[in-house]
Design a protein around this motif. Structure first.
Motif, PDB file in Angstrom:
ATOM      1  N   VAL A  49       0.967  -1.271  -0.175  1.00 39.26           N
ATOM      2  CA  VAL A  49      -0.092  -0.021  -0.094  1.00 39.26           C
ATOM      3  C   VAL A  49       1.025   1.252   0.151  1.00 39.26           C
ATOM      4  CG1 VAL A  49      -1.793   1.277   1.180  1.00 39.26           C
ATOM      5  CG2 VAL A  49      -1.797  -1.260   1.363  1.00 39.26           C
ATOM      6  N   VAL A  50       0.655   2.116  -1.038  1.00 38.41           N
ATOM      7  CA  VAL A  50       1.588   3.143  -1.080  1.00 38.41           C
ATOM      8  C   VAL A  50       0.778   4.403  -0.860  1.00 38.41           C
ATOM      9  CG1 VAL A  50       3.284   2.056  -2.420  1.00 38.41           C
ATOM     10  CG2 VAL A  50       1.664   3.226  -3.751  1.00 38.41           C
ATOM     11  N   GLY A  51      -0.527   4.564  -1.101  1.00 37.01           N
ATOM     12  CA  GLY A  51      -1.183   5.913  -0.747  1.00 37.01           C
ATOM     13  C   GLY A  51      -2.757   5.538  -0.464  1.00 37.01           C
ATOM     14  N   GLU A  52      -3.469   6.560  -0.024  1.00 35.13           N
ATOM     15  CA  GLU A  52      -4.683   6.424   0.476  1.00 35.13           C
ATOM     16  C   GLU A  52      -5.490   7.770   0.072  1.00 35.13           C
ATOM     17  OE1 GLU A  52      -7.128   6.158   4.721  1.00 35.13           O
ATOM     18  OE2 GLU A  52      -5.180   5.995   4.596  1.00 35.13           O
ATOM     19  N   LYS A  53      -6.727   7.617  -0.412  1.00 32.47           N
ATOM     20  CA  LYS A  53      -7.677   8.798  -0.810  1.00 32.47           C
ATOM     21  C   LYS A  53      -9.082   8.525  -0.582  1.00 32.47           C
ATOM     22  CE  LYS A  53      -8.065  10.457  -5.169  1.00 32.47           C
ATOM     23  NZ  LYS A  53      -7.603  11.426  -6.301  1.00 32.47           N
ATOM     24  N   LYS A  60      -9.830   4.826  -1.469  1.00 31.28           N
ATOM     25  CA  LYS A  60      -8.990   4.282  -2.532  1.00 31.28           C
ATOM     26  C   LYS A  60      -7.610   4.003  -2.161  1.00 31.28           C
ATOM     27  CE  LYS A  60      -6.921   5.353  -6.991  1.00 31.28           C
ATOM     28  NZ  LYS A  60      -6.734   6.474  -7.862  1.00 31.28           N
ATOM     29  N   TYR A  61      -7.282   2.873  -2.284  1.00 33.55           N
ATOM     30  CA  TYR A  61      -5.713   2.653  -1.693  1.00 33.55           C
ATOM     31  C   TYR A  61      -5.064   2.478  -3.018  1.00 33.55           C
ATOM     32  CZ  TYR A  61      -7.351   2.234   3.326  1.00 33.55           C
ATOM     33  OH  TYR A  61      -7.767   2.266   4.407  1.00 33.55           O
ATOM     34  N   ASP A  62      -3.845   3.188  -3.079  1.00 36.45           N
ATOM     35  CA  ASP A  62      -3.098   2.955  -4.153  1.00 36.45           C
ATOM     36  C   ASP A  62      -1.876   1.925  -3.904  1.00 36.45           C
ATOM     37  OD1 ASP A  62      -3.883   4.861  -5.940  1.00 36.45           O
ATOM     38  OD2 ASP A  62      -3.061   6.466  -4.894  1.00 36.45           O
ATOM     39  N   ILE A  76      -2.713  -4.429 -11.292  1.00 34.81           N
ATOM     40  CA  ILE A  76      -3.734  -3.539 -10.189  1.00 34.81           C
ATOM     41  C   ILE A  76      -3.061  -2.581  -9.764  1.00 34.81           C
ATOM     42  CG2 ILE A  76      -5.557  -3.995  -8.602  1.00 34.81           C
ATOM     43  CD1 ILE A  76      -6.134  -6.679  -9.539  1.00 34.81           C
ATOM     44  N   HIS A  77      -3.438  -1.366  -9.820  1.00 36.34           N
ATOM     45  CA  HIS A  77      -2.948  -0.300  -9.176  1.00 36.34           C
ATOM     46  C   HIS A  77      -3.833   0.262  -8.086  1.00 36.34           C
ATOM     47  CE1 HIS A  77       0.199  -0.050 -12.540  1.00 36.34           C
ATOM     48  NE2 HIS A  77      -0.861  -0.047 -13.320  1.00 36.34           N
ATOM     49  N   ALA A  78      -5.100   0.034  -7.912  1.00 30.08           N
ATOM     50  CA  ALA A  78      -5.965   0.397  -6.647  1.00 30.08           C
ATOM     51  C   ALA A  78      -6.804  -0.550  -6.189  1.00 30.08           C
ATOM     52  CB  ALA A  78      -6.322   1.427  -7.410  1.00 30.08           C
ATOM     53  N   ILE A  79      -6.825  -0.218  -4.962  1.00 26.77           N
ATOM     54  CA  ILE A  79      -7.859  -1.120  -4.222  1.00 26.77           C
ATOM     55  C   ILE A  79      -8.929  -0.187  -3.544  1.00 26.77           C
ATOM     56  CG2 ILE A  79      -8.141  -3.014  -1.983  1.00 26.77           C
ATOM     57  CD1 ILE A  79      -5.561  -3.989  -2.846  1.00 26.77           C
ATOM     58  N   TYR A  80     -10.359  -0.648  -3.746  1.00 24.54           N
ATOM     59  CA  TYR A  80     -11.346   0.057  -3.038  1.00 24.54           C
ATOM     60  C   TYR A  80     -11.806  -0.564  -1.942  1.00 24.54           C
ATOM     61  CZ  TYR A  80     -11.149   3.355  -6.893  1.00 24.54           C
ATOM     62  OH  TYR A  80     -10.659   4.356  -8.022  1.00 24.54           O
ATOM     63  N   THR A  81     -12.203   0.155  -0.905  1.00 21.05           N
ATOM     64  CA  THR A  81     -13.033  -0.435   0.100  1.00 21.05           C
ATOM     65  C   THR A  81     -14.046   0.533   0.523  1.00 21.05           C
ATOM     66  OG1 THR A  81     -13.166  -1.558   2.325  1.00 21.05           O
ATOM     67  CG2 THR A  81     -11.694   0.280   2.066  1.00 21.05           C
ATOM     68  N   TYR A  82     -15.265   0.058   0.373  1.00 24.68           N
ATOM     69  CA  TYR A  82     -16.419   0.915   0.560  1.00 24.68           C
ATOM     70  C   TYR A  82     -16.946   1.453   2.008  1.00 24.68           C
ATOM     71  CZ  TYR A  82     -16.594   0.158  -4.386  1.00 24.68           C
ATOM     72  OH  TYR A  82     -16.205   0.118  -5.637  1.00 24.68           O
ATOM     73  N   THR A  83     -17.341   2.691   2.228  1.00 30.24           N
ATOM     74  CA  THR A  83     -17.307   3.217   3.605  1.00 30.24           C
ATOM     75  C   THR A  83     -18.793   2.575   4.253  1.00 30.24           C
ATOM     76  OG1 THR A  83     -18.053   5.061   2.660  1.00 30.24           O
ATOM     77  CG2 THR A  83     -15.839   5.119   3.290  1.00 30.24           C
ATOM     78  N   THR A  84     -18.753   1.371   4.355  1.00 31.55           N
ATOM     79  CA  THR A  84     -19.645   0.624   5.229  1.00 31.55           C
ATOM     80  C   THR A  84     -19.379   0.084   6.624  1.00 31.55           C
ATOM     81  OG1 THR A  84     -19.537  -1.384   4.178  1.00 31.55           O
ATOM     82  CG2 THR A  84     -20.909   0.221   3.011  1.00 31.55           C
ATOM     83  N   SER A  85     -19.971  -0.560   7.254  1.00 30.04           N
ATOM     84  CA  SER A  85     -19.657  -1.375   8.283  1.00 30.04           C
ATOM     85  C   SER A  85     -18.503  -2.556   8.073  1.00 30.04           C
ATOM     86  CB  SER A  85     -20.752  -1.944   9.079  1.00 30.04           C
ATOM     87  OG  SER A  85     -21.561  -2.986   8.489  1.00 30.04           O
ATOM     88  N   CYS A  86     -18.613  -2.804   6.674  1.00 29.99           N
ATOM     89  CA  CYS A  86     -17.593  -3.988   6.296  1.00 29.99           C
ATOM     90  C   CYS A  86     -16.210  -3.324   5.535  1.00 29.99           C
ATOM     91  CB  CYS A  86     -18.202  -4.720   5.565  1.00 29.99           C
ATOM     92  SG  CYS A  86     -19.540  -5.789   6.109  1.00 29.99           S
ATOM     93  N   SER A  87     -16.044  -2.114   5.775  1.00 30.67           N
ATOM     94  CA  SER A  87     -14.802  -1.495   5.223  1.00 30.67           C
ATOM     95  C   SER A  87     -13.569  -1.878   5.876  1.00 30.67           C
ATOM     96  CB  SER A  87     -14.770   0.084   5.113  1.00 30.67           C
ATOM     97  OG  SER A  87     -14.882   0.562   6.428  1.00 30.67           O
ATOM     98  N   VAL A  88     -12.518  -1.768   5.324  1.00 27.50           N
ATOM     99  CA  VAL A  88     -11.098  -2.467   5.943  1.00 27.50           C
ATOM    100  C   VAL A  88     -10.146  -1.065   5.910  1.00 27.50           C
ATOM    101  CG1 VAL A  88      -9.155  -3.767   5.486  1.00 27.50           C
ATOM    102  CG2 VAL A  88     -11.516  -4.499   4.571  1.00 27.50           C
ATOM    103  N   ASN A  93       2.579   1.631   3.364  1.00 26.16           N
ATOM    104  CA  ASN A  93       3.976   1.200   3.337  1.00 26.16           C
ATOM    105  C   ASN A  93       4.060   0.018   3.869  1.00 26.16           C
ATOM    106  OD1 ASN A  93       5.118   3.318   2.136  1.00 26.16           O
ATOM    107  ND2 ASN A  93       5.256   4.265   3.965  1.00 26.16           N
ATOM    108  N   LYS A  94       2.714  -0.991   4.219  1.00 22.66           N
ATOM    109  CA  LYS A  94       2.594  -2.185   4.565  1.00 22.66           C
ATOM    110  C   LYS A  94       2.452  -3.194   3.167  1.00 22.66           C
ATOM    111  CE  LYS A  94       3.363  -2.161   8.965  1.00 22.66           C
ATOM    112  NZ  LYS A  94       4.615  -2.856   9.795  1.00 22.66           N
ATOM    113  N   GLU A  95       3.178  -4.271   3.368  1.00 24.12           N
ATOM    114  CA  GLU A  95       2.770  -5.564   2.344  1.00 24.12           C
ATOM    115  C   GLU A  95       1.669  -6.272   2.785  1.00 24.12           C
ATOM    116  OE1 GLU A  95       5.826  -7.824   0.532  1.00 24.12           O
ATOM    117  OE2 GLU A  95       7.079  -5.809   0.213  1.00 24.12           O
TER     118      GLU A  95
END
Length: 198
Positions: A49-53, A60-62, A76-88, A93-95
């Protein structure tokens, strides 16, 4: 007046607890053996993980993809987690090892019910299983056993007994075993190297 305030407080408390329970219920996850998580996911990758927005209703995590174990041909360049009770929530800088779904734009979607672990928390057997063993056993069914009796009802099933001793997803079968299919269509646990058994 005191009685009225007390009654209102109790009503508000009940409503609050009902809402908390409602939110918790919205994200109940069925426990999965790492192999089940691999087989059920559209995408399985190792990434940093290199960025967050914040974007609309998601975070959105870059990421920098290091290795794809399952999924598509593209990086894959981006990971999305939706802002619900199930978000992560992820650390910069962690793998991680990510399992999740593939979005139409080529990004990845994850939630609390996906198997997401720090890469360094996985043992050597789990890492090796990601490259071959888990995939070869996807035709098998892993049946979670949390109380006895829990018999196997078909030859293509492996009984996951870590839950009997309250080890759950940290038990020896989750850490060191893969459910594989033999030439006759029956399934069995294949145990990799467990350093504690030397």
């Amino acid at each position: 007046m005191t009685r009225y305030v007390s009654s209102c407080f109790i009503t508000l408390l009940v409503l609050f607890l009902w809402r908390v329970e409602d939110i918790a219920d919205a994200c109940r996850c069925f426990p999965q053996h790492p192999q089940q998580a691999f087989c059920n996911a559209e995408v399985v990758i190792r990434a940093k993980v290199v960025g967050e927005k914040a974007v609309s209703n998601a975070i959105k995590y870059d990421i920098q993809q290091i290795k794809m174990f399952k999924g598509c041909d593209q990086v894959i360049h981006a990971i999305y987690t939706y802002t619900t009770s199930c978000s992560v929530t992820l650390e910069i800088n962690k793998e991680y090892l990510f399992t999740g779904s593939l979005n139409t734009d080529g990004s990845m979607g994850i939630g609390m019910c996906n198997f997401i672990r720090y890469w360094d928390d996985l043992n050597g057997t789990q890492k090796k299983s990601l490259t071959q063993r888990y995939r070869t056993g996807c035709a098998c069914k892993i049946i979670r056993c949390s109380s006895l009796p829990c018999p196997v009802s078909a030859p293509d099933e492996c009984l996951w007994t870590d839950w009997l001793l309250n080890h759950g997803q940290s038990g020896p079968q989750a850490k060191y075993s893969a459910c594989l299919m033999s030439f006759d269509g029956s399934c069995y646990w294949y145990r990799g190297m467990d350093p504690s058994k030397k």
